[in-house]
Design a protein around this motif. Sequence first.
Motif, PDB file in Angstrom:
ATOM      1  N   UNK A  71      56.374 -35.749  71.028  1.00  0.00           N
ATOM      2  CA  UNK A  71      57.372 -36.405  70.184  1.00  0.00           C
ATOM      3  C   UNK A  71      56.836 -36.822  68.831  1.00  0.00           C
ATOM      4  N   UNK A  72      55.531 -37.070  68.765  1.00  0.00           N
ATOM      5  CA  UNK A  72      54.906 -37.444  67.488  1.00  0.00           C
ATOM      6  C   UNK A  72      53.899 -36.398  67.018  1.00  0.00           C
ATOM      7  N   UNK A  73      54.003 -35.191  67.573  1.00  0.00           N
ATOM      8  CA  UNK A  73      53.125 -34.081  67.179  1.00  0.00           C
ATOM      9  C   UNK A  73      51.653 -34.447  67.334  1.00  0.00           C
TER      10      UNK A  73
ATOM     11  N   UNK B   2      47.151 -43.738  78.112  1.00  0.00           N
ATOM     12  CA  UNK B   2      46.534 -43.320  76.846  1.00  0.00           C
ATOM     13  C   UNK B   2      47.579 -42.740  75.898  1.00  0.00           C
ATOM     14  N   UNK B   3      48.459 -41.886  76.405  1.00  0.00           N
ATOM     15  CA  UNK B   3      49.508 -41.294  75.567  1.00  0.00           C
ATOM     16  C   UNK B   3      50.427 -42.387  75.029  1.00  0.00           C
ATOM     17  N   UNK B   4      50.799 -43.332  75.879  1.00  0.00           N
ATOM     18  CA  UNK B   4      51.660 -44.428  75.445  1.00  0.00           C
ATOM     19  C   UNK B   4      50.972 -45.266  74.378  1.00  0.00           C
ATOM     20  N   UNK B   5      49.702 -45.543  74.540  1.00  0.00           N
ATOM     21  CA  UNK B   5      48.963 -46.321  73.541  1.00  0.00           C
ATOM     22  C   UNK B   5      48.952 -45.596  72.191  1.00  0.00           C
TER      23      UNK B   5
ATOM     24  N   UNK C 275      52.407 -46.068  70.675  1.00  0.00           N
ATOM     25  CA  UNK C 275      52.622 -47.445  70.242  1.00  0.00           C
ATOM     26  C   UNK C 275      51.786 -47.807  69.018  1.00  0.00           C
ATOM     27  N   UNK C 276      50.573 -47.283  68.940  1.00  0.00           N
ATOM     28  CA  UNK C 276      49.707 -47.533  67.776  1.00  0.00           C
ATOM     29  C   UNK C 276      50.351 -47.035  66.483  1.00  0.00           C
ATOM     30  N   UNK C 277      51.233 -46.079  66.604  1.00  0.00           N
ATOM     31  CA  UNK C 277      51.910 -45.510  65.438  1.00  0.00           C
ATOM     32  C   UNK C 277      53.275 -46.143  65.192  1.00  0.00           C
TER      33      UNK C 277
ATOM     34  N   UNK D 295      59.686 -48.656  65.917  1.00  0.00           N
ATOM     35  CA  UNK D 295      59.884 -50.098  66.001  1.00  0.00           C
ATOM     36  C   UNK D 295      59.248 -50.848  64.843  1.00  0.00           C
ATOM     37  N   UNK D 296      58.287 -50.226  64.190  1.00  0.00           N
ATOM     38  CA  UNK D 296      57.608 -50.911  63.081  1.00  0.00           C
ATOM     39  C   UNK D 296      56.825 -49.884  62.282  1.00  0.00           C
ATOM     40  N   UNK D 297      56.616 -50.212  61.057  1.00  0.00           N
ATOM     41  CA  UNK D 297      55.704 -49.395  60.269  1.00  0.00           C
ATOM     42  C   UNK D 297      54.298 -49.662  60.779  1.00  0.00           C
ATOM     43  N   UNK D 298      53.545 -48.629  61.013  1.00  0.00           N
ATOM     44  CA  UNK D 298      52.183 -48.799  61.519  1.00  0.00           C
ATOM     45  C   UNK D 298      51.269 -47.833  60.792  1.00  0.00           C
ATOM     46  N   UNK D 299      50.023 -48.197  60.753  1.00  0.00           N
ATOM     47  CA  UNK D 299      49.031 -47.323  60.131  1.00  0.00           C
ATOM     48  C   UNK D 299      48.737 -46.144  61.014  1.00  0.00           C
ATOM     49  N   UNK D 300      48.058 -45.168  60.486  1.00  0.00           N
ATOM     50  CA  UNK D 300      47.596 -44.034  61.272  1.00  0.00           C
ATOM     51  C   UNK D 300      48.620 -42.941  61.465  1.00  0.00           C
ATOM     52  N   UNK D 301      49.763 -42.984  60.751  1.00  0.00           N
ATOM     53  CA  UNK D 301      50.758 -41.928  60.953  1.00  0.00           C
ATOM     54  C   UNK D 301      50.359 -40.669  60.251  1.00  0.00           C
TER      55      UNK D 301
END
Length: 165
Positions: free
Chosen positions: A57-59, A85-88, A91-93, A159-165
């Motif tokens: 879903x997030x490539x 791990x995949x969920x983390x 979520x990190x993104x 859900x939020x802007x996150x780093x690492x995208x």
Amino acid sequence: MSSWPFRVGFGEDAHRLEAGRRLVLGGVEIGHAELGAVAHSDGDAVLHVVADALLSGLALGDIGGYFPDTAEQWRGMDSRVIVERALALVQERGWVPVNVAVVVTLDRPKLGPLRAEIARSVAALLALPEGDVGVSFKTSEGLAPLHVQTRATVLLARVAEAGGE
């Protein structure tokens, strides 16, 4: 990365079945199964497709890139670790799963009585209400009696802007 607030991920997995092996689906051991999955990990084809759907879903690739079947350290591992791990990574993104749909193709044993337990198990891993995890069962109509195949789609929401995208 896309500015759309939703993404869809898809996963697909298959394992050969043999006597003398465990069959685990969605974190639930299928104790009455005569055949179990041949795999490097515990062979949980449901959790494998859920993890791959989250990643796709997030490539972010697939579970083989994170847990290669050539690495001895992953032999026999509990597939819940793969989903965690995949969920983390998702979520990190700044994304979360909204719902998941899983289809299991398996000739035997019949899994209908375990539908709620498998859905509950997957929902708990993803911190979703049980009603947001759909689990369907099909047979191969005798075309592939010695294998299990699974497919999953997941809807992700930003859900939020996150780093690492």
